[in-house]
Enzyme design. Structure first.
Site, PDB file in Angstrom:
ATOM      1  N   ASP A 153      -1.863  -6.710  -0.342  1.00  0.00           N
ATOM      2  CA  ASP A 153      -1.377  -6.898   1.019  1.00  0.00           C
ATOM      3  C   ASP A 153      -0.059  -7.683   1.058  1.00  0.00           C
ATOM      4  OD1 ASP A 153      -1.544  -6.583   3.762  1.00  0.00           O
ATOM      5  OD2 ASP A 153      -2.744  -8.379   4.068  1.00  0.00           O
ATOM      6  N   GLY A 154       0.800  -7.318   2.000  1.00  0.00           N
ATOM      7  CA  GLY A 154       2.028  -8.080   2.240  1.00  0.00           C
ATOM      8  C   GLY A 154       3.283  -7.459   1.680  1.00  0.00           C
ATOM      9  N   ASN A 155       3.257  -6.167   1.316  1.00  0.00           N
ATOM     10  CA  ASN A 155       4.439  -5.533   0.716  1.00  0.00           C
ATOM     11  C   ASN A 155       5.633  -5.493   1.671  1.00  0.00           C
ATOM     12  OD1 ASN A 155       3.270  -4.468  -1.945  1.00  0.00           O
ATOM     13  ND2 ASN A 155       1.832  -3.642  -0.454  1.00  0.00           N
ATOM     14  N   ARG A 173      10.683   0.162   1.997  1.00  0.00           N
ATOM     15  CA  ARG A 173      10.061   0.850   0.864  1.00  0.00           C
ATOM     16  C   ARG A 173      10.210   0.048  -0.427  1.00  0.00           C
ATOM     17  NH1 ARG A 173      12.832   6.667   1.643  1.00  0.00           N
ATOM     18  NH2 ARG A 173      14.570   5.219   2.018  1.00  0.00           N
ATOM     19  N   ASP A 225      -7.407   3.747   8.196  1.00  0.00           N
ATOM     20  CA  ASP A 225      -6.696   3.349   9.413  1.00  0.00           C
ATOM     21  C   ASP A 225      -5.182   3.476   9.241  1.00  0.00           C
ATOM     22  OD1 ASP A 225      -9.041   2.694  10.786  1.00  0.00           O
ATOM     23  OD2 ASP A 225      -9.029   0.635  10.054  1.00  0.00           O
ATOM     24  N   ASN A 226      -4.687   3.187   8.023  1.00  0.00           N
ATOM     25  CA  ASN A 226      -3.243   3.283   7.763  1.00  0.00           C
ATOM     26  C   ASN A 226      -2.714   4.706   7.948  1.00  0.00           C
ATOM     27  OD1 ASN A 226      -3.424   0.953   4.953  1.00  0.00           O
ATOM     28  ND2 ASN A 226      -3.111   0.534   7.127  1.00  0.00           N
ATOM     29  N   ARG A 284      -0.431   5.676  10.889  1.00  0.00           N
ATOM     30  CA  ARG A 284       0.939   5.169  11.057  1.00  0.00           C
ATOM     31  C   ARG A 284       1.906   6.315  11.341  1.00  0.00           C
ATOM     32  NH1 ARG A 284       1.629   0.774   6.066  1.00  0.00           N
ATOM     33  NH2 ARG A 284       0.143  -0.774   6.865  1.00  0.00           N
ATOM     34  N   LEU A 306     -11.809  -8.685   5.296  1.00  0.00           N
ATOM     35  CA  LEU A 306     -12.016  -7.577   4.369  1.00  0.00           C
ATOM     36  C   LEU A 306     -11.336  -6.288   4.825  1.00  0.00           C
ATOM     37  CD1 LEU A 306     -15.738  -7.954   3.253  1.00  0.00           C
ATOM     38  CD2 LEU A 306     -13.700  -8.133   1.821  1.00  0.00           C
TER      39      LEU A 306
END
Length: 274
Positions: free
Chosen positions: A52-54, A67, A100-101, A104, A230
């Site tokens: 997480d956090g890219n 990207r 869920d992603n 997008r 989670l």
């Protein structure tokens, strides 16, 4: 500013304030010392990690093209698997993309899917020792992506190294629903009575039909970026998993952070609800 108590806890809190050419040798010494303290201590056999956090890392680093965060995160995933193998961990689940992603906007999702595909092709390349499979609802992925991922991972069958599950288009609730459906379909196809199955249906019937049925429990879950939830990751498998939250964004996650996580796990008393 160095967090209060950071230096007292592990003695290297102020190292981040040093120039890079000085910081790296000091961190390398600390890393070796930390690794030595873990010898003989308990360690997890199955680690799940949420990458997480890219995008936030990319913004913080000044990249106008987000990207770059995903590319850096992909490279970190391969590095992380090396660390796990060296630590004697047997299985890793990498959470790269949730179901869920997939909602997008196309201009965000398309490049992300392409980078995930490139990352998986790198992880599964000839010469890599890991046996890899992709878990999730691959039928929800756009275009020919699902087929490309299946072909890449099929080439790793029988490799003797670390077992790696890569969660793409994955949702923990969807996995449980799919497992129940699969169990009922198996029973029906064998000519069994569904009322009988309902009567005897048990935990093991779901565990056997998970996307990765040999990984029906997880010892340790790590999430980067400071989030403490989670988000649907390994909901069934994580019933008694230990959790570890890391403040840094995924591309900035270091082996020192990994070793600290393993140290945290080693000093916990696992009770499994007892």
């Amino acid at each position: 500013m160095v967090r209060k108590g950071f230096v007292r806890r592990d003695g290297v809190g102020s190292v981040k304030l040093l120039p890079l050419f000085l910081r790296r040798p000091i961190e390398a010494v600390y890393e070796r010392r930390l690794a030595a303290t873990l010898v003989g201590l308990p360690r997890p056999q199955h680690v799940g990690i949420m990458l997480d956090g890219n995008r936030r890392w990319a913004r913080q680093a000044g990249h106008t093209d987000l990207r770059e965060g995903y590319r850096a995160g992909g490279a970190k995933a391969t590095e992380f698997l090396d660390w796990c193998a060296a630590a004697g961990i047997e299985r890793v689940t990498l959470f790269m993309l949730s179901d869920d992603n997939l909602g997008r906007p196309a201009e965000q999702l398309g490049p992300l899917i392409e980078i995930i595909k490139e990352t998986i092709q790198d992880i599964t390349a000839v010469g890599r020792p890991w046996e890899v499979q992709v878990i999730g609802s691959l039928d929800l992925l756009p275009g020919t992506t699902a087929q490309a991922l299946k072909e890449a991972t099929a080439a790793t069958a029988g490799r003797s190294g670390l077992k790696v599950d890569i969660a793409v288009g994955y949702g923990g609730r969807r996995e449980i629903v799919d497992a129940v459906k699969s169990a009922f379909e198996e029973h029906r196809a064998a000519g069994g009575d569904l009322a009988e199955l309902v009567e005897r249906f048990d935990v093991e019937d779901i565990s056997r039909h998970l996307y990765s049925p040999t990984a029906d429990h997880t010892d340790f879950i790590i999430r980067t970026s400071g989030e403490q939830r989670l988000s649907g990751f390994l909901l069934w498998q994580s019933a008694y998993a230990e959790m570890h939250w890391v403040d840094c964004y995924w591309p900035a996650f270091r082996r020192v952070d990994f070793l600290r996580a393993i140290r945290s796990y080693a000093h916990r008393q696992r009770r499994f609800g007892k």
